[in-house]
Enzyme design. Sequence first.
Site, PDB file in Angstrom:
ATOM      1  CB  CYS A  13      -0.924   0.130   1.196  1.00  0.00           C
ATOM      2  SG  CYS A  13      -2.139  -1.201   1.320  1.00  0.00           S
ATOM      3  N   GLY A  33       0.385  -0.492  -4.837  1.00  0.00           N
ATOM      4  CA  GLY A  33      -0.943  -1.077  -4.697  1.00  0.00           C
ATOM      5  C   GLY A  33      -1.812  -0.726  -5.882  1.00  0.00           C
ATOM      6  CG  ASN A  40       2.614   0.709   3.597  1.00  0.00           C
ATOM      7  OD1 ASN A  40       3.748   1.097   3.376  1.00  0.00           O
ATOM      8  ND2 ASN A  40       2.244  -0.519   3.335  1.00  0.00           N
ATOM      9  N   GLY A  41       0.813  -1.261   5.972  1.00  0.00           N
ATOM     10  CA  GLY A  41       1.356  -2.186   6.964  1.00  0.00           C
ATOM     11  C   GLY A  41       0.306  -3.188   7.405  1.00  0.00           C
ATOM     12  CE1 TYR A  47       8.713  -7.396  -7.487  1.00  0.00           C
ATOM     13  CE2 TYR A  47       7.339  -6.830  -5.620  1.00  0.00           C
ATOM     14  CZ  TYR A  47       7.460  -7.207  -6.937  1.00  0.00           C
ATOM     15  OH  TYR A  47       6.340  -7.370  -7.704  1.00  0.00           O
TER      16      TYR A  47
END
Length: 456
Positions: A2, A30, A104-105, A245
């Site tokens: 995200c 995302g 985010n997480g 990545y």
Amino acid sequence: MCGVFGAFSASGRPVLEDVYLGLYALQHRGQESAGVSWIDHGNVHSLKGMGLVHNALDQGTLSSIPASSAIGHVRYSTFGGSLFQNAQPLAANYARGPVAIAHNGNLTNADGLMHYLENRGAIFQSTCDTETILHLMAHQAHKNPLDALMDALRRLEGAYSLAVLLEDRLVAARDPWGFRPLVLGVRDDVTYVASESCALDIVGAKLLRDVEPGEVVVIDAKGTLSLRIPMTPRKGFHCSFEYVYFARPDSVLDGRSVYQARKELGRRLALRCPCSEAELVAGMPDSGTLAALGYAEASACPFEIAVVRNRYVGRTFIQPTQRVREIGVRIKLNPNGEIFRDRDAVVVDDSIVRGTTASRVVSLIRDAGARSVHLRIASPPVRFPCYYGIDTPCSEELAAARMDLEALRREVGADSLAYLDETDLVESIGLPEEKLCTACFSGRYLEGGTCHDLEL
Ligand code: SF4
């Protein structure tokens, strides 16, 4: 994964177009849904939709809304399904005013918190762990919204980088471990918060600094205020996979350039896993390209853009179902027969997760005429799931956890297969080992993990 983005203008300048652009730059984090929230006359408003930013949101509409503070989110589901009701930001007008949250997480104690809150009357509108933060705030209605948020944060465990919108305030918060990145930027009178610095570049903002692990930055018309999440030590346990990545190579995270880290991974891979017969080095686009460049440089073997990516297809790892992943690989990557034919090739990829992409691409490269295909992976084998916001839910799905190196080589169909080791990973990133999470490679998760006392 995200991506989160927020903007606050001290002079009342409209910022929703900036938030739209920021989300555009974070699209790689995302692709399932996108949304924005802003506050107008004491009420929070949101626009959200499924799919890519330009499908979910209308730029013209956002540009015409005169909101001077706003947040946005692009989603890749790790907790809760890929459903419209889970699209973020999550927003509410509660007893103490409007609030919107972009997260985010992954909260590792979300199940316990949800159970606790439901037993006390909370009715969840989504299946997102993020919603627990709203309910925790609502349970503290005797406190002002910022104090209620601070209280909610100290009850959370796991990974969170948040952009939170309160009336007259934008808040950026990062968990005490700093798993996921979060940066601050500025342009004129506008202060920004973003998952990655590449999103600041797109709006012409200057990178100020990272939000520190365990820090809460409150931005309002008077300036910025730095607070600490109560009763939590400042730690630092940054996700190493961001450098391998996830993050864009033009981002700088926790003071380290993703570009430099990724290229160094490739250089070290060449030294640790050389291939004397190689006539060319190719990268798996796009996330293997920089490591391939580093590999080619260190091995003095020519780098070729030999696998061409269809730019209009999303990142396969991010697509939510196995079937879509497989179709995605087939239509996404095309090895160039003019380059591969009758040559021995080293092909560098950032990682092997499920193995789908690797075996498909090796087979396509053979079909394109390569004499041999030597797969080199610029990270250690991914053997363990991530509980901190990345979609690797169980070991059974991880190719390197299911089989040993030789079995995996046969499975992907390569002539040879070799990985980087953990020491090289850490040294390539350049952050102290104790400040880097490598749990999906090493199985060393954070110690502890028990729920805090939930008495509200
Ligand atoms: S387990 Fe892996 S993907 Fe998850 S935070 Fe740690 S390094 Fe990142």
